[in-house]
Design a protein around this motif. Structure first.
Motif, PDB file in Angstrom:
ATOM      1  N   TRP A   1       0.842  -1.203   0.000  1.00 45.14           N
ATOM      2  CA  TRP A   1       0.000   0.000   0.000  1.00 45.14           C
ATOM      3  C   TRP A   1       0.874   1.249   0.000  1.00 45.14           C
ATOM      4  O   TRP A   1       0.626   2.207  -0.739  1.00 45.14           O
ATOM      5  CB  TRP A   1      -0.931  -0.025   1.215  1.00 45.14           C
ATOM      6  N   GLY A   2       1.892   1.210   0.838  1.00 46.12           N
ATOM      7  CA  GLY A   2       2.831   2.335   0.907  1.00 46.12           C
ATOM      8  C   GLY A   2       3.452   2.598  -0.453  1.00 46.12           C
ATOM      9  O   GLY A   2       3.575   3.746  -0.888  1.00 46.12           O
ATOM     10  N   GLN A   3       3.805   1.525  -1.141  1.00 46.36           N
ATOM     11  CA  GLN A   3       4.437   1.686  -2.459  1.00 46.36           C
ATOM     12  C   GLN A   3       3.461   2.185  -3.518  1.00 46.36           C
ATOM     13  O   GLN A   3       3.849   2.843  -4.474  1.00 46.36           O
ATOM     14  CB  GLN A   3       5.040   0.358  -2.913  1.00 46.36           C
ATOM     15  N   SER A   4       2.187   1.834  -3.350  1.00 46.40           N
ATOM     16  CA  SER A   4       1.205   2.191  -4.391  1.00 46.40           C
ATOM     17  C   SER A   4       0.897   3.683  -4.393  1.00 46.40           C
ATOM     18  O   SER A   4       0.363   4.214  -5.350  1.00 46.40           O
ATOM     19  CB  SER A   4      -0.096   1.415  -4.186  1.00 46.40           C
ATOM     20  N   ASP A   5       1.186   4.341  -3.245  1.00 49.28           N
ATOM     21  CA  ASP A   5       0.920   5.774  -3.123  1.00 49.28           C
ATOM     22  C   ASP A   5      -0.558   6.112  -3.229  1.00 49.28           C
ATOM     23  O   ASP A   5      -0.915   7.249  -3.519  1.00 49.28           O
ATOM     24  CB  ASP A   5       1.672   6.552  -4.221  1.00 49.28           C
ATOM     25  N   ALA A   6      -1.419   5.119  -3.076  1.00 48.06           N
ATOM     26  CA  ALA A   6      -2.857   5.382  -3.204  1.00 48.06           C
ATOM     27  C   ALA A   6      -3.325   6.153  -1.971  1.00 48.06           C
ATOM     28  O   ALA A   6      -2.817   5.940  -0.878  1.00 48.06           O
ATOM     29  CB  ALA A   6      -3.610   4.070  -3.319  1.00 48.06           C
ATOM     30  N   PRO A   7      -4.300   7.051  -2.162  1.00 51.17           N
ATOM     31  CA  PRO A   7      -4.825   7.767  -0.995  1.00 51.17           C
ATOM     32  C   PRO A   7      -5.858   6.907  -0.269  1.00 51.17           C
ATOM     33  O   PRO A   7      -6.243   5.857  -0.763  1.00 51.17           O
ATOM     34  CB  PRO A   7      -5.498   8.982  -1.635  1.00 51.17           C
ATOM     35  N   GLY A   8      -6.304   7.357   0.881  1.00 52.37           N
ATOM     36  CA  GLY A   8      -7.426   6.700   1.557  1.00 52.37           C
ATOM     37  C   GLY A   8      -7.019   5.645   2.554  1.00 52.37           C
ATOM     38  O   GLY A   8      -5.843   5.345   2.752  1.00 52.37           O
ATOM     39  N   ARG A   9      -8.047   5.082   3.145  1.00 53.46           N
ATOM     40  CA  ARG A   9      -7.839   4.121   4.236  1.00 53.46           C
ATOM     41  C   ARG A   9      -7.532   2.731   3.722  1.00 53.46           C
ATOM     42  O   ARG A   9      -7.952   2.354   2.635  1.00 53.46           O
ATOM     43  CB  ARG A   9      -9.102   4.032   5.091  1.00 53.46           C
ATOM     44  N   LEU A  10      -6.846   1.966   4.584  1.00 55.07           N
ATOM     45  CA  LEU A  10      -6.561   0.578   4.251  1.00 55.07           C
ATOM     46  C   LEU A  10      -7.109  -0.325   5.353  1.00 55.07           C
ATOM     47  O   LEU A  10      -6.822  -0.126   6.536  1.00 55.07           O
ATOM     48  CB  LEU A  10      -5.045   0.371   4.115  1.00 55.07           C
ATOM     49  N   PHE A  11      -7.908  -1.301   4.942  1.00 59.85           N
ATOM     50  CA  PHE A  11      -8.413  -2.307   5.878  1.00 59.85           C
ATOM     51  C   PHE A  11      -7.539  -3.555   5.721  1.00 59.85           C
ATOM     52  O   PHE A  11      -7.322  -4.004   4.594  1.00 59.85           O
ATOM     53  CB  PHE A  11      -9.865  -2.677   5.561  1.00 59.85           C
ATOM     54  N   VAL A  12      -7.072  -4.086   6.848  1.00 57.16           N
ATOM     55  CA  VAL A  12      -6.201  -5.258   6.808  1.00 57.16           C
ATOM     56  C   VAL A  12      -6.747  -6.331   7.745  1.00 57.16           C
ATOM     57  O   VAL A  12      -7.162  -6.030   8.868  1.00 57.16           O
ATOM     58  CB  VAL A  12      -4.766  -4.860   7.242  1.00 57.16           C
ATOM     59  N   ASN A  13      -6.735  -7.582   7.285  1.00 57.85           N
ATOM     60  CA  ASN A  13      -7.281  -8.679   8.100  1.00 57.85           C
ATOM     61  C   ASN A  13      -6.271  -9.193   9.114  1.00 57.85           C
ATOM     62  O   ASN A  13      -5.096  -9.347   8.803  1.00 57.85           O
ATOM     63  CB  ASN A  13      -7.657  -9.857   7.197  1.00 57.85           C
ATOM     64  N   ILE A  14      -6.772  -9.493  10.303  1.00 57.05           N
ATOM     65  CA  ILE A  14      -5.899 -10.112  11.311  1.00 57.05           C
ATOM     66  C   ILE A  14      -6.784 -10.773  12.375  1.00 57.05           C
ATOM     67  O   ILE A  14      -7.839 -10.243  12.734  1.00 57.05           O
ATOM     68  CB  ILE A  14      -4.955  -9.057  11.951  1.00 57.05           C
ATOM     69  N   SER A  15      -6.357 -11.936  12.873  1.00 56.67           N
ATOM     70  CA  SER A  15      -7.136 -12.570  13.943  1.00 56.67           C
ATOM     71  C   SER A  15      -6.734 -11.919  15.261  1.00 56.67           C
ATOM     72  O   SER A  15      -5.668 -11.296  15.364  1.00 56.67           O
ATOM     73  CB  SER A  15      -6.858 -14.069  13.990  1.00 56.67           C
ATOM     74  N   ALA A  16      -7.578 -12.075  16.278  1.00 57.38           N
ATOM     75  CA  ALA A  16      -7.300 -11.457  17.572  1.00 57.38           C
ATOM     76  C   ALA A  16      -5.979 -11.975  18.142  1.00 57.38           C
ATOM     77  O   ALA A  16      -5.168 -11.192  18.666  1.00 57.38           O
ATOM     78  CB  ALA A  16      -8.445 -11.747  18.528  1.00 57.38           C
ATOM     79  N   ASP A  17      -5.738 -13.282  18.006  1.00 59.18           N
ATOM     80  CA  ASP A  17      -4.503 -13.856  18.549  1.00 59.18           C
ATOM     81  C   ASP A  17      -3.275 -13.263  17.872  1.00 59.18           C
ATOM     82  O   ASP A  17      -2.275 -12.966  18.527  1.00 59.18           O
ATOM     83  CB  ASP A  17      -4.490 -15.379  18.355  1.00 59.18           C
ATOM     84  N   ALA A  18      -3.350 -13.110  16.543  1.00 58.04           N
ATOM     85  CA  ALA A  18      -2.207 -12.558  15.815  1.00 58.04           C
ATOM     86  C   ALA A  18      -1.997 -11.092  16.188  1.00 58.04           C
ATOM     87  O   ALA A  18      -0.860 -10.620  16.251  1.00 58.04           O
ATOM     88  CB  ALA A  18      -2.423 -12.704  14.317  1.00 58.04           C
ATOM     89  N   LEU A  19      -3.105 -10.390  16.454  1.00 61.85           N
ATOM     90  CA  LEU A  19      -2.988  -8.988  16.863  1.00 61.85           C
ATOM     91  C   LEU A  19      -2.242  -8.894  18.197  1.00 61.85           C
ATOM     92  O   LEU A  19      -1.306  -8.102  18.362  1.00 61.85           O
ATOM     93  CB  LEU A  19      -4.387  -8.369  16.965  1.00 61.85           C
ATOM     94  N   VAL A  20      -2.669  -9.737  19.141  1.00 62.23           N
ATOM     95  CA  VAL A  20      -2.022  -9.759  20.454  1.00 62.23           C
ATOM     96  C   VAL A  20      -0.534 -10.094  20.276  1.00 62.23           C
ATOM     97  O   VAL A  20       0.347  -9.437  20.845  1.00 62.23           O
ATOM     98  CB  VAL A  20      -2.709 -10.800  21.375  1.00 62.23           C
ATOM     99  N   HIS A  21      -0.272 -11.107  19.462  1.00 62.06           N
ATOM    100  CA  HIS A  21       1.096 -11.552  19.216  1.00 62.06           C
ATOM    101  C   HIS A  21       1.934 -10.405  18.624  1.00 62.06           C
ATOM    102  O   HIS A  21       3.053 -10.131  19.086  1.00 62.06           O
ATOM    103  CB  HIS A  21       1.054 -12.749  18.255  1.00 62.06           C
ATOM    104  N   GLY A  22       1.379  -9.712  17.640  1.00 59.04           N
ATOM    105  CA  GLY A  22       2.099  -8.621  16.970  1.00 59.04           C
ATOM    106  C   GLY A  22       2.415  -7.487  17.926  1.00 59.04           C
ATOM    107  O   GLY A  22       3.539  -6.974  17.954  1.00 59.04           O
TER     108      GLY A  22
END
Ligand code: C2E
Ligand code: MG
Ligand code: MG
Length: 625
Positions: free
Chosen positions: A97-118
């Motif tokens: 997304w950073g490379q695409s230079d597109a404007p606007g919001r980005l929605f990204v998928n993640i499970s709760a466990d992976a979020l905690v882990h990250g």
């Protein structure tokens, strides 16, 4: 092809576990070699038609068996790399997304466990910085929590959520309604967005149950202050219904498929719907046919006896449970008979009964064909009981079963009350004769059109000379004629644009958004004239009508019944309340009845001048084109 280049990729891989870095399974290899990439699917503002955000969706190499996220996630589970894989997905999404230079919001998928882990891996403070280093402001990032069942540690999740909010990113709940734990997560996480699962969206315009579910979800969203996003919008009708329900954002193939590059507009068919001011005709849930009304009734959880139980045992149960009006005989889980308390106890009290019958099986004094009602029955089935020859249910009550298994007992007066109340309620929602929507849905639909500023034509249809027909041939034939109007009106309207309601008696309301409403009305009137004549007998057909008494008791000749339709064109801003439209339509109906037959547009137009008007409009359109 490597989608993530150079040292950043090295840094990302360094964050992964040794298992992921050195694993030899197909997914571990893909991860090490940079074989994963994201595609982006737009999320649109359903009112404006503009792009609101994009969702990143992970993909393996095109043309390989590892292309879809389902396969990748399954591999991750098998290779025990789920948390590593999910984190790498997030990094991949942010990087691309950073490379695409597109404007606007980005929605990204993640499970709760992976979020905690990250969050644990990065430390709560470094989250925003990491996101920024990948070229995106954290304020534009929305983390979609997937797989709600997988939440194992709520206190830890709460901490992770705090960190997400602290860096300015936002949260969404993905696929709401898909799992059982979603609602709990909604109240715990208080996400900024909830994405409604495609199950509820698919064919919404044809599924009144899903529509009600959606309205309920809207209610919850209001309470929590959550913004809703509808997923899986595939058809124009679904989009129209969602827009009219005021669901603010949506995503789906109709708006735009996932693609390598972000986009700046939604696809044309969706844009057309969003710019079309016409309102969807929402499916009507005929309350009269609603099953499961017993669920709202009291089911007495009464004890039972077995077919082999003795009369003494039955008497003992009745003596112990003094308020029990009857007792079910149940074989395993299946009810086989019902014993009425009063009748049984009368027998039991007679001389020598105990001595002669006391130890014999109870079936001899039981009703072997009791009323058995399934929990899921609808009101019409209960009506059937009330109007049947066998009225024993009034004393004995009935047995309630769930899928054939004994559940409990109900009493006759409960049944009568429930049916009457449901019928009264139903009549306000749907006409019991035609099952068409009644006054409440008619007003609601008109109000939606007015609120939306949509141009429409409200038509009031009414029969000429119906009363003499009804008096002459009886109400049964009269009902047939009314059903004929209902059938023809429904057949000649476009179910997606036009609304047919039954006000009562021989009065119908047709609300058109179809531009060829006039032709449709004419077809209804003409076809009615042809078919209604078959409801008269031969002499009447020959004479072109019947002799009957008028309102003053004077016998006179009445021509065969015809249909009159009075129409009013409602332009945006002309009225605010449905009632005003209904009143004006009633005036138009009056005018149509005076004209004796056909269609009259309020303002003095008759059918023939209307035809000329329509022709002139068509000519104008051609000249303007
Ligand atoms: P999701 O997050 O609910 O994503 C939406 C899925 O529905 C996507 O499938 C998308 O292609 C599909 N879809 C979009 N519009 C329509 C439509 O109108 N009709 C239908 N039938 N489908 C539509 P996809 O890309 O196969 O993703 C499937 C699931 O895999 C996602 O569901 C998400 O749970 C998971 N997933 C995808 N990418 C990632 C990721 O990067 N990380 C994690 N953890 N999970 C991901
Ligand atoms: Mg998602
Ligand atoms: Mg989803």
């Amino acid at each position: 092809m490597h989608y993530i280049q150079g040292s950043r990729r090295e840094a990302m891989l360094a964050m992964l576990s040794p298992d992921a870095r050195h694993g030899t399974g197909p997914l571990a290899r893909l991860m090490q070699e940079g074989g994963l990439h994201c595609v982006f699917q737009p999320l649109a503002d359903l009112r404006e038609g503009s792009i609101y955000a994009h969702e990143a969706l992970i993909r393996g190499p095109q043309g390989s068996p590892f292309h879809t996220p389902d396969v990748l996630l399954e591999l991750a589970r098998r290779e025990r790399l789920l948390l590593d894989f999910e984190l790498l997905c997030v990094f991949t999404a942010l990087e691309q997304w950073g490379q695409s230079d597109a404007p606007g919001r980005l929605f990204v998928n993640i499970s709760a466990d992976a979020l905690v882990h990250g969050v644990t891996l990065l430390g709560t403070k470094a989250l925003g910085e990491t996101v920024r280093s990948l070229g995106l402001s954290a304020r534009l990032l929305v983390l979609e929590i997937t797989e709600h069942e997988r939440v194992t540690d709520m206190p830890q999740l709460r901490e992770a959520i705090k960190a997400v909010h602290a860096c300015g990113a936002r949260l969404a709940l993905d696929d709401f309604g898909d799992g059982r734990s979603s609602l709990r997560l909604w109240s715990e996480v208080k996400p900024d967005f909830v994405k409604i699962d495609k199950y509820f969206i698919h064919d919404i315009s044809e599924h009144p149950e899903n529509l009600q579910m959606l309205q309920a979800i809207k209610g919850i969203a209001d309470v929590f202050g959550t913004t809703l996003i509808a997923e899986g919008i595939e058809t124009r009708d679904d989009l129209r219904a969602l827009r009219d329900l005021d669901i603010p954002f949506g995503q789906g193939w109709l708006l735009g498929r996932p693609a390598a590059a972000p986009r700046d507009t939604v696809d044309m068919p969706a844009l057309e719907v969003m710019h079309d001011r016409r309102v969807a005709v929402l499916p009507h849930l005929g309350q009269a046919a609603r099953p499961g009304i017993l669920r709202s009734l009291l089911v007495l959880q009464a004890p039972t006896v077995a077919p082999s139980s003795s009369n003494d045992a039955v008497a003992a149960v009745f003596q112990q449970h003094t308020d029990l009006h009857a007792l079910a005989v149940v074989d395993g889980t299946r009810p086989v008979a019902l014993i009425n308390r009063q009748q049984f106890m009368n027998h039991y009290a007679t001389l020598y009964f105990r001595e002669v019958h006391g130890r014999k099986p109870c079936l001899a004094f039981a009703n072997p064909a009791p009323r058995v009602v399934e929990l899921d029955c609808d009101v019409d089935q209960l009506m059937g009981i009330l109007t049947s020859q066998d009225q024993r249910y009034l004393n004995d009550g009935y047995i309630v079963t769930d899928n054939g298994r004994y559940l409990g007992l109900g009493t006759g007066d409960q049944l009568v009350r429930a049916v009457t109340e449901t019928r009264i309620e139903a009549a306000r929602h749907a006409n019991p004769l035609t099952f068409l929507p009644g006054n409440i849905p008619i007003s609601l639909h008109m109000q939606r059109l007015l609120d939306n500023g949509t141009e429409f034509v409200a038509c009031y249809a009414d029969l000429n000379n119906f009363k003499p027909f009804n008096d002459h041939y009886g109400y049964w034939r009269g009902d047939q004629m009314i059903r004929l109007v209902a059938r023809l009106a429904t057949a000649h309207c476009d179910a997606r644009r036009d609304f047919v309601g039954h006000v009562g008696g021989d009065d119908f309301m047709l609300i058109f958004q179809s531009s060829n409403w006039l032709q449709r009305c004419k077809n209804i009137v003409d076809e009615f004239a042809r078919e209604a004549i078959t409801l008269f007998d031969e002499p009447a057909r020959q004479a072109g009508g019947i002799e009957a008494e008028d309102r003053h008791g004077v016998r006179r000749f009445f021509p065969c019944t015809t249909l009159a339709i009075g129409a009013v064109r409602i332009t945006p801003g002309r009225f605010r309340h449905a009632e005003e439209v209904a009143n004006l339509a009633a005036v138009a109906k009056h005018e149509a009845k005076q004209a004796a037959t056909g269609v009259v547009l309020h303002g003095g137009f008759t059918e023939s001048s209307l035809g000329a008007l329509a022709a002139a409009r068509a000519l104008q359109d051609v000249l303007a084109a």
